[in-house]
Design a protein around this motif. Structure first.
Motif, PDB file in Angstrom:
ATOM      1  N   GLY A 142       0.786  -1.232   0.000  1.00  0.00           N
ATOM      2  CA  GLY A 142       0.000   0.000   0.000  1.00  0.00           C
ATOM      3  C   GLY A 142       0.807   1.265   0.000  1.00  0.00           C
ATOM      4  O   GLY A 142       0.285   2.340   0.317  1.00  0.00           O
ATOM      5  N   GLU A 143       2.105   1.203  -0.329  1.00  0.00           N
ATOM      6  CA  GLU A 143       2.916   2.424  -0.338  1.00  0.00           C
ATOM      7  C   GLU A 143       2.447   3.399  -1.415  1.00  0.00           C
ATOM      8  O   GLU A 143       2.593   4.602  -1.271  1.00  0.00           O
ATOM      9  CB  GLU A 143       4.388   2.078  -0.545  1.00  0.00           C
ATOM     10  N   VAL A 144       1.928   2.868  -2.518  1.00  0.00           N
ATOM     11  CA  VAL A 144       1.337   3.703  -3.562  1.00  0.00           C
ATOM     12  C   VAL A 144       0.036   3.039  -3.993  1.00  0.00           C
ATOM     13  O   VAL A 144       0.024   1.841  -4.293  1.00  0.00           O
ATOM     14  CB  VAL A 144       2.272   3.853  -4.790  1.00  0.00           C
ATOM     15  N   ARG A 145      -1.012   3.826  -4.018  1.00  0.00           N
ATOM     16  CA  ARG A 145      -2.306   3.302  -4.447  1.00  0.00           C
ATOM     17  C   ARG A 145      -2.805   4.138  -5.612  1.00  0.00           C
ATOM     18  O   ARG A 145      -2.790   5.365  -5.564  1.00  0.00           O
ATOM     19  CB  ARG A 145      -3.311   3.352  -3.305  1.00  0.00           C
ATOM     20  N   ALA A 146      -3.222   3.486  -6.688  1.00  0.00           N
ATOM     21  CA  ALA A 146      -3.731   4.179  -7.870  1.00  0.00           C
ATOM     22  C   ALA A 146      -5.249   3.993  -7.958  1.00  0.00           C
ATOM     23  O   ALA A 146      -5.773   2.916  -7.649  1.00  0.00           O
ATOM     24  CB  ALA A 146      -3.057   3.648  -9.125  1.00  0.00           C
ATOM     25  N   ALA A 147      -5.934   5.056  -8.401  1.00  0.00           N
ATOM     26  CA  ALA A 147      -7.384   4.992  -8.562  1.00  0.00           C
ATOM     27  C   ALA A 147      -7.792   5.866  -9.731  1.00  0.00           C
ATOM     28  O   ALA A 147      -7.130   6.870 -10.043  1.00  0.00           O
ATOM     29  CB  ALA A 147      -8.085   5.439  -7.283  1.00  0.00           C
ATOM     30  N   ALA A 148      -8.889   5.493 -10.403  1.00  0.00           N
ATOM     31  CA  ALA A 148      -9.412   6.257 -11.539  1.00  0.00           C
ATOM     32  C   ALA A 148     -10.652   7.018 -11.109  1.00  0.00           C
ATOM     33  O   ALA A 148     -11.524   6.483 -10.428  1.00  0.00           O
ATOM     34  CB  ALA A 148      -9.746   5.315 -12.692  1.00  0.00           C
ATOM     35  N   LEU A 149     -10.704   8.294 -11.509  1.00  0.00           N
ATOM     36  CA  LEU A 149     -11.863   9.109 -11.166  1.00  0.00           C
ATOM     37  C   LEU A 149     -12.066  10.201 -12.217  1.00  0.00           C
ATOM     38  O   LEU A 149     -11.197  11.072 -12.383  1.00  0.00           O
ATOM     39  CB  LEU A 149     -11.684   9.746  -9.778  1.00  0.00           C
ATOM     40  N   GLY A 150     -13.178  10.127 -12.939  1.00  0.00           N
ATOM     41  CA  GLY A 150     -13.534  11.181 -13.894  1.00  0.00           C
ATOM     42  C   GLY A 150     -12.506  11.419 -14.978  1.00  0.00           C
ATOM     43  O   GLY A 150     -12.305  12.559 -15.395  1.00  0.00           O
ATOM     44  N   GLY A 151     -11.860  10.362 -15.437  1.00  0.00           N
ATOM     45  CA  GLY A 151     -10.859  10.532 -16.492  1.00  0.00           C
ATOM     46  C   GLY A 151      -9.488  10.909 -15.979  1.00  0.00           C
ATOM     47  O   GLY A 151      -8.585  11.216 -16.768  1.00  0.00           O
ATOM     48  N   TYR A 152      -9.311  10.883 -14.659  1.00  0.00           N
ATOM     49  CA  TYR A 152      -8.021  11.192 -14.052  1.00  0.00           C
ATOM     50  C   TYR A 152      -7.474   9.949 -13.359  1.00  0.00           C
ATOM     51  O   TYR A 152      -8.227   9.188 -12.733  1.00  0.00           O
ATOM     52  CB  TYR A 152      -8.151  12.305 -13.014  1.00  0.00           C
ATOM     53  N   LEU A 153      -6.167   9.759 -13.464  1.00  0.00           N
ATOM     54  CA  LEU A 153      -5.474   8.724 -12.714  1.00  0.00           C
ATOM     55  C   LEU A 153      -4.885   9.390 -11.471  1.00  0.00           C
ATOM     56  O   LEU A 153      -4.045  10.289 -11.573  1.00  0.00           O
ATOM     57  CB  LEU A 153      -4.350   8.121 -13.556  1.00  0.00           C
ATOM     58  N   ASN A 154      -5.339   8.967 -10.299  1.00  0.00           N
ATOM     59  CA  ASN A 154      -4.895   9.577  -9.051  1.00  0.00           C
ATOM     60  C   ASN A 154      -4.005   8.624  -8.270  1.00  0.00           C
ATOM     61  O   ASN A 154      -4.349   7.442  -8.100  1.00  0.00           O
ATOM     62  CB  ASN A 154      -6.105   9.965  -8.186  1.00  0.00           C
ATOM     63  N   LEU A 155      -2.876   9.145  -7.793  1.00  0.00           N
ATOM     64  CA  LEU A 155      -1.960   8.346  -6.974  1.00  0.00           C
ATOM     65  C   LEU A 155      -1.964   8.861  -5.548  1.00  0.00           C
ATOM     66  O   LEU A 155      -1.922  10.079  -5.302  1.00  0.00           O
ATOM     67  CB  LEU A 155      -0.528   8.418  -7.512  1.00  0.00           C
ATOM     68  N   THR A 156      -2.022   7.935  -4.613  1.00  0.00           N
ATOM     69  CA  THR A 156      -1.920   8.266  -3.195  1.00  0.00           C
ATOM     70  C   THR A 156      -0.698   7.554  -2.642  1.00  0.00           C
ATOM     71  O   THR A 156      -0.561   6.329  -2.774  1.00  0.00           O
ATOM     72  CB  THR A 156      -3.178   7.809  -2.430  1.00  0.00           C
ATOM     73  N   PHE A 157       0.202   8.318  -2.008  1.00  0.00           N
ATOM     74  CA  PHE A 157       1.445   7.766  -1.461  1.00  0.00           C
ATOM     75  C   PHE A 157       1.249   7.500   0.028  1.00  0.00           C
ATOM     76  O   PHE A 157       0.982   8.425   0.799  1.00  0.00           O
ATOM     77  CB  PHE A 157       2.601   8.738  -1.675  1.00  0.00           C
ATOM     78  N   GLY A 158       1.380   6.243   0.423  1.00  0.00           N
ATOM     79  CA  GLY A 158       1.150   5.898   1.822  1.00  0.00           C
ATOM     80  C   GLY A 158       2.391   5.508   2.584  1.00  0.00           C
ATOM     81  O   GLY A 158       2.397   5.473   3.805  1.00  0.00           O
ATOM     82  N   GLY A 159       3.457   5.199   1.916  1.00  0.00           N
ATOM     83  CA  GLY A 159       4.659   4.707   2.587  1.00  0.00           C
ATOM     84  C   GLY A 159       5.446   5.792   3.308  1.00  0.00           C
ATOM     85  O   GLY A 159       5.513   6.940   2.859  1.00  0.00           O
ATOM     86  N   ALA A 160       6.061   5.410   4.430  1.00  0.00           N
ATOM     87  CA  ALA A 160       6.838   6.364   5.222  1.00  0.00           C
ATOM     88  C   ALA A 160       8.096   6.816   4.495  1.00  0.00           C
ATOM     89  O   ALA A 160       8.557   7.954   4.667  1.00  0.00           O
ATOM     90  CB  ALA A 160       7.205   5.737   6.561  1.00  0.00           C
ATOM     91  N   HIS A 161       8.655   5.932   3.660  1.00  0.00           N
ATOM     92  CA  HIS A 161       9.951   6.274   3.066  1.00  0.00           C
ATOM     93  C   HIS A 161       9.845   7.428   2.065  1.00  0.00           C
ATOM     94  O   HIS A 161      10.816   8.149   1.840  1.00  0.00           O
ATOM     95  CB  HIS A 161      10.593   5.045   2.416  1.00  0.00           C
ATOM     96  N   TRP A 162       8.653   7.633   1.458  1.00  0.00           N
ATOM     97  CA  TRP A 162       8.506   8.776   0.549  1.00  0.00           C
ATOM     98  C   TRP A 162       8.744  10.077   1.322  1.00  0.00           C
ATOM     99  O   TRP A 162       9.396  10.995   0.826  1.00  0.00           O
ATOM    100  CB  TRP A 162       7.110   8.808  -0.055  1.00  0.00           C
TER     101      TRP A 162
END
Length: 573
Positions: free
Chosen positions: A74-94
């Motif tokens: 789960g350090e990076v999670r990708a999701a699609a919304l309204g024609g956009y690719l969204n990335l959420t960074f969850g890892g501590a090392h980022w």
């Protein structure tokens, strides 16, 4: 930095036919409008036509590919919304990586312009006239751009194209010979020159023949009359002393001071080149270059009496900067009222066959007024820039005396704060907008001001000292798990944008982008700071070290960004 990381994660998920490099992809990435949407967003509309699928469908495909590849708990999670690719960074090392990078002295710098020499034409006051508040715009916008271009790897050459030639000197010479006071001129050369210039225009309204007398005086100067030239030289030398004093306070320097007179012996060659190219045409006795096919009026080159006019001088200037200064790009930081002039000059260069004319760019800016009033040298309605700086420094000192009476080096700090307030009061605006300058607003320690940014930096420096950050930093590594709370992560993400912000500012020739970003850095840090006491009694020293590292990174970015705008960042206020 986060966008660069995101681009490296997204790129492998794109099909080969998308033809997308990581660098190009980085430029497409956006910050989602709402935090819950993610940290970085890629609009997929660009790919839709090429790949013949809807943006939403593409975003879903890219998200599935990323989620299948990354696989790091789960350090990076990708999701699609309204024609956009969204990335959420969850890892501590980022978080650890970004804060660590943001602590580096050269953080945000890049090599985007490596190998390119940029000549920047800026400030360009008229000799024998004061540096007024209106000169602030060209001077400080140009200075900020010079710093930004250097920070992105360009070689920068700063040129002050002084207005040291023309009929204005005929007017000044006539005025001096009629009403001048030699002692006053030597004691206060700029103020006395302005008085004479204003009086000439007042008297010429009653005695129009003075204009002819001024033209004759300038003609003498052009022919090299010794007495007239000696007086002109005095005006130039005394003006430069005054200019240097104000430039020193603004921490502005130039590589070349080449006034209009410098190009006198280069103008004939340009006229001959125009004639040889068959571009000069007669129009009512004058000589022009026609530009109708470009939708522009004719460019006047020679007046009816055969004398040259400033477009041909600017042609000679551009050719000199290309041939002698080796310019790959030329920026002219000059008011928007000169837009047509530069369009004509660049168009004529192009018609002469100079393909490099495409690398000449006018960087226009809007008018600056003071409390709603426009300045006029002819009418003597000038607000001296140095007077504004003096008053700003006095106001800053008064505030410091009230809030921090025991502060050491109060005068030095008040100079940095007052001058910085004036500079930021200009640069925080989009350069193409007109600015109504208000000193009281500019010197405020609250709101979107230079002193607010400087105070935030000083506050962080005080925090680092109280927390003995140097000792903790040597003992404990940066641990991103201590920066997981939303205010801390938002501050980290804001810091990660620094390099992209500098690149955007250079791309658009817009220092405002940096000023706006620095306000965002200060606000995000203050939100993080107010979310929980960093130096709480009994706090885990490893946690304190990581949080202080984030504070130090914010201070580093604030100091660096302010420096690029030409503003000092005191450690104490």
């Amino acid at each position: 930095m986060l966008t660069t990381i995101a681009a490296s994660i997204i790129a492998p998920s794109l099909p080969a036919e998308a033809d997308m490099t990581e660098a190009k992809l980085t430029g497409m990435l956006e910050v989602p409008p709402q935090r819950e949407m993610g940290d970085v967003s890629l609009p997929c509309f660009t790919f839709s036509k090429l790949l013949r699928q809807s943006p939403q469908k593409l975003a879903e495909q890219f998200a599935d590919a990323i989620n299948g590849i990354v696989g790091r708990d789960g350090e990076v999670r990708a999701a699609a919304l309204g024609g956009y690719l969204n990335l959420t960074f969850g890892g501590a090392h980022w978080k650890s990586d970004i804060v660590g990078a943001a602590l580096a002295e050269d953080y945000g710098r890049s090599r985007l312009g490596e190998g390119k020499r940029v000549v920047i034409d800026m400030s360009s006051p008229n000799i024998a006239k004061p540096l007024g508040i209106g000169h602030l715009r060209s001077t400080m916008i140009g200075n900020a751009l010079a710093n930004l271009y250097a920070a992105t790897g360009h070689e920068v050459v700063k040129v002050n194209h002084l207005g040291d030639w023309g009929t204005q000197f005929g007017k000044l010479i006539v005025a001096y010979r009629r009403w001048g006071d030699t002692d006053a001129l030597r004691n206060e050369p700029i103020a006395e020159s302005l008085r004479l210039y204003v009086r000439f225009h007042e008297e010429s309204e009653r005695e129009p023949a003075l204009q002819d007398e001024a033209r004759e005086a300038f003609a003498l100067l052009e022919r090299g009359d010794e007495e007239t030239h000696e007086l002109w030289r005095f005006f130039v030398d005394e003006s430069m002393k005054e200019f240097h004093r104000v430039y020193d306070r603004l921490s502005v320097s130039f590589d070349h001071y080449t006034g209009e007179s410098f190009y006198n012996d280069r103008i004939d060659a340009v006229v001959r080149e125009l004639e040889a190219s068959g571009l000069l045409e007669e129009s009512d006795g004058a000589k022009v270059v026609r530009l109708e096919e470009l939708g522009l009026p004719p460019c006047l080159i020679l007046k009816k009496d055969g004398s040259t006019i400033y477009p041909v001088r600017d042609l000679a200037t551009a050719i000199y900067r290309k041939r002698e200064l080796g310019a790959d790009e030329m920026l002219y930081v000059v008011g928007a009222e000169q837009s047509l002039h530069f369009q004509q000059v660049f168009a004529v260069l192009g018609k002469l066959g100079h393909s490099w004319a495409a690398s000449c760019r006018h960087v226009p800016f809007g008018l600056m007024t003071v409390n709603g009033k426009k300045m006029s040298t002819r009418r003597g309605k000038v607000v001296f820039l140095e007077d504004v700086l003096d008053e700003a420094v006095e106001r800053a000192l008064a505030i410091i005396e009230e809030k921090s009476p025991s502060l050491p080096n109060k005068k030095k700090v008040s100079e940095a704060v007052g001058v910085g307030a004036v500079i930021f009061g200009d640069l925080k605006h989009n350069r193409q907008l007109s600015v109504d300058f208000n000193l009281e607003d500019a010197v405020s320690f609250e709101g979107e001001t230079g002193p607010y940014l400087q105070y935030t930096h000083a506050r962080i420096c005080s925090l680092l000292g109280k927390g003995d950050y140097s000792a903790l930093r040597a003992k404990y590594p940066i641990d991103g798990s201590y920066l997981a709370a939303e205010p801390a992560w938002e501050c980290v993400k804001t810091l990660s944008r620094f390099e992209a912000v500098l690149a955007e500012a250079v791309r658009d020739n817009e220092p405002f982008v940096v000023a706006k970003y620095l306000l965002a850095v200060a606000k995000s840090f203050n939100r993080f700071y107010n979310a929980g006491k960093i130096l709480a009694e009994g706090a885990d020293p490893a946690e304190v070290a990581s949080k202080l590292a984030l504070a130090a990174a914010a201070a580093n970015v604030l100091k660096s960004g302010l420096g690029l705008l030409g503003i000092a960042a005191p450690r104490e206020m």
